[in-house]
Design a protein around this motif. Structure first.
Motif, mmCIF file in Angstrom:
data_model
loop_
_atom_site.group_PDB
_atom_site.id
_atom_site.type_symbol
_atom_site.label_atom_id
_atom_site.label_comp_id
_atom_site.label_asym_id
_atom_site.label_seq_id
_atom_site.Cartn_x
_atom_site.Cartn_y
_atom_site.Cartn_z
ATOM 1 N N SER A 70 0.722 -0.968 -0.054
ATOM 2 C CA SER A 70 -0.033 -0.159 -0.093
ATOM 3 C C SER A 70 0.848 1.270 0.005
ATOM 4 C CB SER A 70 -0.960 -0.054 1.103
ATOM 5 O OG SER A 70 -1.832 -1.020 1.246
ATOM 6 N N PHE A 75 0.648 5.182 0.645
ATOM 7 C CA PHE A 75 -0.387 6.332 1.100
ATOM 8 C C PHE A 75 -0.230 7.277 0.353
ATOM 9 C CE2 PHE A 75 -0.683 4.815 5.942
ATOM 10 C CZ PHE A 75 -0.980 3.718 5.733
ATOM 11 N N GLN A 79 -0.016 8.841 9.087
ATOM 12 C CA GLN A 79 -0.599 7.415 9.223
ATOM 13 C C GLN A 79 -2.254 7.661 9.397
ATOM 14 O OE1 GLN A 79 0.546 4.395 8.975
ATOM 15 N NE2 GLN A 79 -1.292 3.410 9.612
ATOM 16 N N TRP A 81 -3.708 7.164 4.614
ATOM 17 C CA TRP A 81 -4.228 5.874 4.213
ATOM 18 C C TRP A 81 -5.638 5.808 3.286
ATOM 19 C CZ3 TRP A 81 -8.856 3.674 5.662
ATOM 20 C CH2 TRP A 81 -9.560 4.212 6.573
ATOM 21 N N ARG A 82 -6.307 6.737 3.639
ATOM 22 C CA ARG A 82 -7.975 6.617 3.013
ATOM 23 C C ARG A 82 -7.679 6.327 1.564
ATOM 24 N NH1 ARG A 82 -9.926 11.802 6.771
ATOM 25 N NH2 ARG A 82 -9.420 10.851 8.861
ATOM 26 N N LYS A 101 -5.184 5.621 -0.355
ATOM 27 C CA LYS A 101 -3.929 4.755 -0.537
ATOM 28 C C LYS A 101 -4.181 3.779 -2.082
ATOM 29 C CE LYS A 101 -5.620 0.908 1.949
ATOM 30 N NZ LYS A 101 -5.412 0.004 3.080
ATOM 31 N N GLN A 157 -2.691 0.454 -4.456
ATOM 32 C CA GLN A 157 -1.808 -0.596 -4.027
ATOM 33 C C GLN A 157 -1.304 -1.475 -5.278
ATOM 34 O OE1 GLN A 157 -5.249 -2.477 -2.062
ATOM 35 N NE2 GLN A 157 -4.510 -1.981 -0.059
ATOM 36 N N TYR A 192 -8.873 -0.267 -2.193
ATOM 37 C CA TYR A 192 -8.818 -1.048 -1.186
ATOM 38 C C TYR A 192 -8.954 -2.631 -1.615
ATOM 39 C CZ TYR A 192 -10.168 3.244 1.068
ATOM 40 O OH TYR A 192 -10.309 4.387 1.544
ATOM 41 N N ILE A 208 -8.789 -3.005 4.978
ATOM 42 C CA ILE A 208 -7.327 -3.147 5.053
ATOM 43 C C ILE A 208 -7.231 -4.834 5.349
ATOM 44 C CG2 ILE A 208 -7.354 -2.900 7.635
ATOM 45 C CD1 ILE A 208 -4.425 -1.668 7.320
ATOM 46 N N ARG A 262 2.286 -1.463 4.592
ATOM 47 C CA ARG A 262 2.672 -0.078 3.971
ATOM 48 C C ARG A 262 4.130 -0.066 3.231
ATOM 49 N NH1 ARG A 262 2.366 5.516 7.353
ATOM 50 N NH2 ARG A 262 3.044 7.018 5.636
#
Length: 881
Positions: A675, A677, A737, A741-742, A744, A746, A760, A779, A787
């Motif tokens: 992930s 951020f 942090q 993350w909202r 993010k 991947q 997500y 998550i 992360r």
């Protein structure tokens, strides 16, 4: 009566002996005839009657039982008729049922047999793969229908009825004549498989040109319910039908369909249309009408009704397609029907254009959506109550089903799965299919309990006997609402082979793997999926941008030639009205082995902002991501879904992402999701120029200014890349942090992630491997997700456009040094002298032009500064060809 038999004398082999034998046979026949006469006359004398009584009694009981069964069946069917349809319809329905039952009884035909199926026991798949035969069929279809292929259509079924007294589901007793048939022919003569990539002919929404009639996809004020029939079937004013789902909400909202590479399954990517408009104050009718869209994600157990001792394949080819029933438990269901929701009928036509049913199968899910929803921490029932409005259960936005291809092998040894896998069922280059599938939803009331039904280890309040009652027999396919004539095109593997011109015609089926094949090496190590358009409007229709081509060119150049991506799949959403606007001019600059353009004409159903009373649902984007993962995930190790304004930047010792990922793969066996951020970068004021346009009212004072510090509005310098312009992070690294993350993004292993939603991994293998484990909402647990370290591995540069009007009066909003002004209102980047990615902080900013007088609010990154020259060279090489 005495024994009339006598021993036959042994006669010599001579003419006399033959003559004697003839007389013996004649005498024997005469004695038997005499015995029959004696017996018949004996009946009158009550001599033979006692011997026939048991036979006559058994036969009489058999006739009586059959007669009772016919009338009981008719009585049940007649009782299930809805009287609200009117007396005449009621009378006609009774006549139809009586005629059908009597015809079945008198002809000896079982009710499960298909009425329209023709016997094709001798049908050979060579008729499908033979090109001369295919051309003959195409010519015949063209002459008869005006199209060289079967026309995609839908049969719309009346709503499911519930008994008001008992609350039980009523039997579906309507006939084919009660269904409304709508068709969606192509606007062009090319075949449905003529465009490589996603299935582009599916009717998912009306075009932009009909927004005046059906409503736009932003700030919508009226439900679609009142115009659902016009949306499905068109109008007398010439408006063409565009989507049947609102008129029959049990029909799945299909966005893509394709065969698996080995031809064993047909994969469907389906969206949940009930999530499009969720403000109950405006769309109450739509929310109630579209409840079955949620029901399609709730599997049911199904069993086949017995139909003699014939094997399934021979039974189907003889015209006797199976009949199905809902089962009251998983144990009662067939093995392939334990958790299903659709019947899949595969068919073609012969040279006389007669329909040929190749087989029927039951759909399957990669995971049980109802099970996933139950295991999500803090989740509510799948069917959101109207008073709750929109919810965050994003895992119920898009789902996938598979239709197993029938295990059909003809007399010549041709396998249906191999014919599909090899591409021999599609005539190229026209792209005309010869095999189709109908998708028939199994209609049941939507379960409103969170516990669902049949979830392992979960006690449920749902009782199928109470809800379904005795109405468990599923109607014949011909009498059921369904999608019809969905074309089966080429698999992703064949599509890519055709795209790069490595084959001119598909190879023999033996080239492709069958289900028994072992694991093979994946074609790609790292790929990206991108949903883009030539021009688009931002959420809430706040702005229109036509910079997508420039953005895409830079994105592709960076990720394929610098960052180390093997391949990028561009889902081109330009063609939302079937026009000729595409991103092909950009994607064609790159080798086909590195970049593929996938036509994706499906519109976003709701482009409002997320915090609107009717929150946005970017259905097209969500389905595109799901399609990319389902199509190309099986052949890649790592995958990322990105936007064209996002760059994955390697940091620390790593020069590209590929080398870093190889290191992760070799050393972190459990890591499945990486992930990044996200924070939104600011446009560096030193890389911008004064706005020189005239269309923006707030920026008109900028015209004629040549000094940025005097200009009211700023814009990107056309001589600089987006990467250089937006090289200004709003925070130091590591990013916060608590909130970064909202949004993010991947990089993940598609074999582990079963459903990915923008930011997500909402469904993973854990739902199968650990079905009893609670699933976190956004998550995955360690060690599966971790992360990415921004300082030593890589980070995400999000260069979302800052439009000129957003910078209006920037010099009065950005505080000068040594002042107490608020920096929050400053929408441009004032770079700090503390550059990221270096061990020793600079004492003086390198960007000492305009920014020198203002308080800094962002941090440039040294690695981006180092990569920009290589990016400029790569882009110059591309544009100079």
């Amino acid at each position: 009566m005495g024994d009339t038999r006598r021993k036959r004398p042994v006669l010599a082999e001579s003419g006399g002996a033959q003559h004697a034998s003839h007389h013996l046979r004649v005498r024997s026949r005469r004695r038997r005839a005499s015995n029959h006469e004696n017996c018949f006359s004996g009946i009158l004398r009550n001599e033979c009657f006692p011997a026939l009584i048991p036979v006559l009694a058994i036969f009489g009981v058999y006739l009586f039982v059959c007669w009772i069964m016919v009338w009981v069946s008719m009585y049940r069917s007649l009782n299930d008729i809805d009287d609200d349809h009117g007396q005449q319809h009621h009378f006609n329905k009774r006549n139809d049922i009586i005629a059908m039952r009597l015809e079945q009884f008198l002809s000896g035909r079982r009710a499960a047999e298909g009425a329209d199926s023709k016997s094709h026991v001798q049908f050979s798949l060579s008729q499908v793969v033979d090109q001369d035969n295919a051309k003959h069929i195409q010519s015949s279809l063209l002459a008869k229908t005006g199209y060289p292929q079967l026309t995609l259509g839908a049969y719309l079924e009346p709503p499911l009825s519930i008994d008001e007294t008992s609350g039980k589901m009523k039997a579906r007793v309507h006939t084919a004549q009660d269904l409304t048939h709508v068709t969606y022919p192509l606007n062009e003569m090319n075949g449905a498989c003529s465009k490589n990539g996603a299935q582009w002919i599916l009717p998912t929404s009306h075009p932009v040109s009909l927004d005046h009639y059906f409503g736009a996809n932003v700030f919508r004020k009226h439900p679609m319910y009142d115009k659902r029939w016009e949306l499905a079937n068109g109008t007398t004013t010439g408006i063409r039908g565009a989507c049947p789902v609102d008129a029959d909400p049990y029909l799945p909202w299909i966005h893509d369909i394709f065969p698996s590479d080995n031809g064993s399954n047909i994969e469907f990517v389906i969206s949940n249309k009930r999530r499009c408009n969720t403000d109950p104050n405006v769309f109450k009718l739509d929310l109630e009408n579209l409840e079955p869209q949620v029901g399609n994600m709730q599997p049911v157990p199904v069993k086949r009704l017995k139909s003699g001792n014939l094997t399934q394949q021979s039974n189907i080819l003889a015209g006797n397609t199976p009949r199905y029933s809902l089962a009251t438990s998983i144990d009662e269901a067939d093995e392939d029907g334990e958790a299903t929701k659709f019947i899949c009928r595969f068919h073609t036509v012969d040279t006389d254009l007669n329909p040929v049913v190749l087989g029927e199968t039951l759909s399957k899910y990669p995971y049980n959506p109802e099970h996933l929803n139950y295991r999500k921490k803090g989740s509510r029932p799948m069917l959101t109550p109207l008073d709750k409005g929109h919810d965050e259960q994003i895992w119920n936005s898009v789902y996938q089903i598979s239709c197993p291809v029938p295990k059909m092998i003809d007399a010549n040894g041709l396998s249906l799965a191999n014919v599909i896998a090899s591409g021999q069922s599609v005539s190229m280059p026209q792209g005309i299919p010869s095999i189709y599938v109908d998708l028939i939803p199994i209609r049941t009331p939507v379960r409103k309990s969170r516990e669902g039904f049949g979830i392992p280890g979960v006690s449920s309040s749902f009782d199928p006997n109470v809800v379904w009652g005795d109405a468990r027999i599923i109607p014949l396919v011909e009498n059921s609402g369904r999608w019809s004539n969905i074309p089966i095109c080429n698999s992703p593997k064949v599509d890519e082979q055709l795209e790069v011109d490595t084959i001119s015609t598909p190879d023999a089926p033996s080239k492709f793997n069958d289900e028994s094949s072992g694991p093979t090496e994946k074609k790609h190590f790292l790929v990206a999926c991108v949903w883009a358009a030539q021009s688009f409007s931002t959420r809430g229709q706040t702005a229109m941008t036509d910079s997508s081509e420039d953005r895409l060119l830079e994105f592709l150049a960076y990720h394929t030639q610098i960052a180390g991506f093997d391949h990028v799949y561009v889902y081109d959403n330009s063609d939302t009205s079937l026009s000729n606007n595409t991103l092909a001019a950009v994607t064609d600059m790159f080798p086909k082995e590195r970049v593929s353009r996938v036509p994706w004409p499906h519109r976003v159903c709701n482009n409002n902002r997320p915090m609107h009373s009717n929150p946005g649902e970017r259905s097209s984007q969500y389905a595109a991501e799901a399609s990319c993962r389902a199509r190309y995930g099986p052949d890649t190790t790592w995958m990322a879904s990105l936007d064209v304004d996002e760059y994955l930047i390697p940091t620390g010792m790593w020069k590209n992402l590929r080398d870093w990922l190889h290191h992760v793969t070799a050393n972190e066996k459990d890591t499945q999701i990486l992930s990044f951020f996200q924070t939104r970068a600011l446009p560096n004021v030193d890389a911008m120029v004064p706005y020189d346009g005239a269309s923006i009212q707030a920026c008109k004072t900028s015209r004629g200014d040549t000094d940025a510090i005097l200009s009211s509005c700023l814009m990107k310098n056309s001589t600089k890349t987006y990467m250089e312009t937006y090289n200004c992070e709003p925070t130091t690294h590591p990013k916060p942090q608590s909130w970064a993350w909202r949004a993010k993004k991947q990089i993940y292993r598609p074999e582990f992630v079963l459903n990915h939603f923008v930011h997500y991994s909402v469904a993973t293998r854990q739902i199968i491997d650990r079905p009893d484990l609670e699933s976190l909402r956004f998550i995955e647990r360690q060690p599966f997700e971790r992360r990415v370290n921004e300082t030593s591995e890589g980070y995400l540069l999000h260069s979302k456009s800052t439009l000129p009007e957003m910078t209006a009066n920037w010099h009065s909003k950005c505080p000068l040094k040594a002042t107490s002004g608020s920096i929050k209102d400053c929408k441009v980047g004032i770079p700090s002298s503390n550059m990221l990615g270096v061990d020793i902080l600079s004492e003086e900013s390198e960007f000492n032009l305009v920014s020198a007088k203002f308080e800094s609010n962002c941090y440039p990154h040294m690695r981006v500064k180092q990569l920009v020259p290589s990016l400029e060279v790569a882009m110059k090489r591309l544009t100079s060809v």
